[in-house]
Design an enzyme around this catalytic site. Structure first.
Site, PDB file in Angstrom:
ATOM      1  N   THR A 165      -3.262  21.776 -64.686  1.00 44.20           N
ATOM      2  CA  THR A 165      -3.718  20.617 -63.930  1.00 44.20           C
ATOM      3  C   THR A 165      -3.785  21.088 -62.493  1.00 44.20           C
ATOM      4  O   THR A 165      -3.043  21.975 -62.109  1.00 44.20           O
ATOM      5  CB  THR A 165      -2.687  19.475 -64.047  1.00 44.20           C
ATOM      6  OG1 THR A 165      -2.575  19.079 -65.414  1.00 44.20           O
ATOM      7  CG2 THR A 165      -3.085  18.272 -63.213  1.00 44.20           C
ATOM      8  N   ARG A 193      -6.522  11.309 -76.040  1.00 40.47           N
ATOM      9  CA  ARG A 193      -5.216  11.808 -75.618  1.00 40.47           C
ATOM     10  C   ARG A 193      -5.091  11.769 -74.097  1.00 40.47           C
ATOM     11  O   ARG A 193      -5.983  12.188 -73.372  1.00 40.47           O
ATOM     12  CB  ARG A 193      -5.031  13.241 -76.115  1.00 40.47           C
ATOM     13  CG  ARG A 193      -3.696  13.889 -75.680  1.00 40.47           C
ATOM     14  CD  ARG A 193      -3.863  14.785 -74.461  1.00 40.47           C
ATOM     15  NE  ARG A 193      -2.621  15.475 -74.104  1.00 40.47           N
ATOM     16  CZ  ARG A 193      -2.472  16.229 -73.025  1.00 40.47           C
ATOM     17  NH1 ARG A 193      -3.480  16.403 -72.181  1.00 40.47           N
ATOM     18  NH2 ARG A 193      -1.322  16.828 -72.766  1.00 40.47           N
ATOM     19  N   GLY A 219       2.283  18.406 -70.743  1.00 34.97           N
ATOM     20  CA  GLY A 219       2.523  17.029 -70.325  1.00 34.97           C
ATOM     21  C   GLY A 219       3.287  16.194 -71.325  1.00 34.97           C
ATOM     22  O   GLY A 219       3.984  15.240 -70.963  1.00 34.97           O
TER      23      GLY A 219
END
Length: 305
Positions: A165, A193, A219
């Site tokens: 990310t 998701r 995550g």
């Protein structure tokens, strides 16, 4: 003044630094920098350069948090939108809600003038389809996408091992502490998701009184532990930044069952300190840092836990 970001932030990090130097609003500076990452196809985990879900559809996530007011804007599983971090910022500014997802987020984007984007990068589409051809029988491939997807979720999820990310975290005594995130999520994820990136308290959290944290990689783990909020809360309760990060790492290490992997934590406190932790990531993790006493940003290695 302090700014940290993950290694893939390079397309927009200098822009954010320049904006901070000239006195711009810190959160707007973060959003502008991440927008450049989202638009660059050379970054293969965010925006246009990212990877699609199992159906070959790009679903992007983003979040922003103003640590002074603790206002939050987030969007998840957004189709046809490259500038998801700007969209998250607009959610925070224009709506009474914290998060919009899916088609609702895209409707809001169109209402406020965002373009309808073709987000699927040609190379990502090619790799996606070639992997399906490898995994599926000719009969299943002929029926695709009208086949059960759940059995594929463990065989082809994230074939490129891309779970990153882009996260930008800024801290300034006068302008407060703020955070912004953006991601295309796991490659080949099950449609719909959401990871931690748009979830306040899991993938990001900021409180100008104490500090901020933002997470990358797995995550599913940081959502289970509310990692970002745990770090800030620990500092509120008197722990140092270093001890707060160690506490978060301990919580992650205590998990059992479910999908387990590596996590990277980027954290700052209100005293100008920072910590970037590499928890069980096999490769070296690096991050960008800039402080107002530095001539140029530096790329450094994260601390291994």
């Amino acid at each position: 003044m302090l700014l940290i970001a993950n290694a893939e932030a390079w397309p927009g990090f200098a822009t954010t630094v320049d904006m901070l130097k000239t006195g711009s609003d810190s959160l707007i500076a973060l959003v502008n920098g991440i927008s450049m990452v989202e638009a660059d196809p050379r970054v293969r985990s965010v925006g246009y350069g990212g990877w699609p879900n199992m159906l070959g559809v790009m679903e992007c996530d983003a979040g922003v948090m103003d640590g002074t007011t603790r206002e939050v804007g987030a969007v998840g599983a957004v189709p046809n939108t490259i500038q998801t971090v700007r969209l998250a910022f607009e959610v925070m500014k224009r709506l009474p809600h914290v998060m919009l997802t899916g088609d609702g987020a895209r409707r809001f984007a169109s209402e406020i003038g965002f373009s309808l984007d073709d987000v699927l990068f040609a190379d990502s589409e090619r790799v996606w389809w070639e992997r399906l051809e490898k995994e599926l029988s000719p009969e299943a491939l002929a029926k695709f996408p009208d086949i059960p997807l759940a059995p594929l979720s463990r065989t082809i999820t994230d074939p490129e091992r891309v779970r990153d990310t882009t996260v930008f975290v800024s801290a300034d005594p006068e302008r407060g502490i703020h955070v912004a995130t953006s991601t295309s999520g796991w490659a080949w994820k099950y449609p719909g998701r959401l990871g931690d990136s748009p979830i306040p308290g899991a993938g990001f959290y900021a409180d100008s009184r104490y500090g901020a944290a933002a997470c990358t990689h797995t995550g599913e783990m940081t959502m289970r532990c509310a990692t970002a909020r745990s770090i800030v809360l620990a500092m509120k309760l008197g722990r140092s930044l270093s001890d707060a990060v160690k506490l978060a790492v301990e919580e992650l290490s205590e998990l059992s069952g479910g999908f387990l992997g590596g996590v990277v934590i980027h954290a700052v406190d209100a005293h100008g300190n920072h910590e970037v932790a590499n928890f069980q990531c096999a490769d070296e993790i690096r991050y960008w840092i800039w402080q107002d006493n530095m001539a140029q940003p530096e790329l450094r290695a994260a601390t291994i836990f």
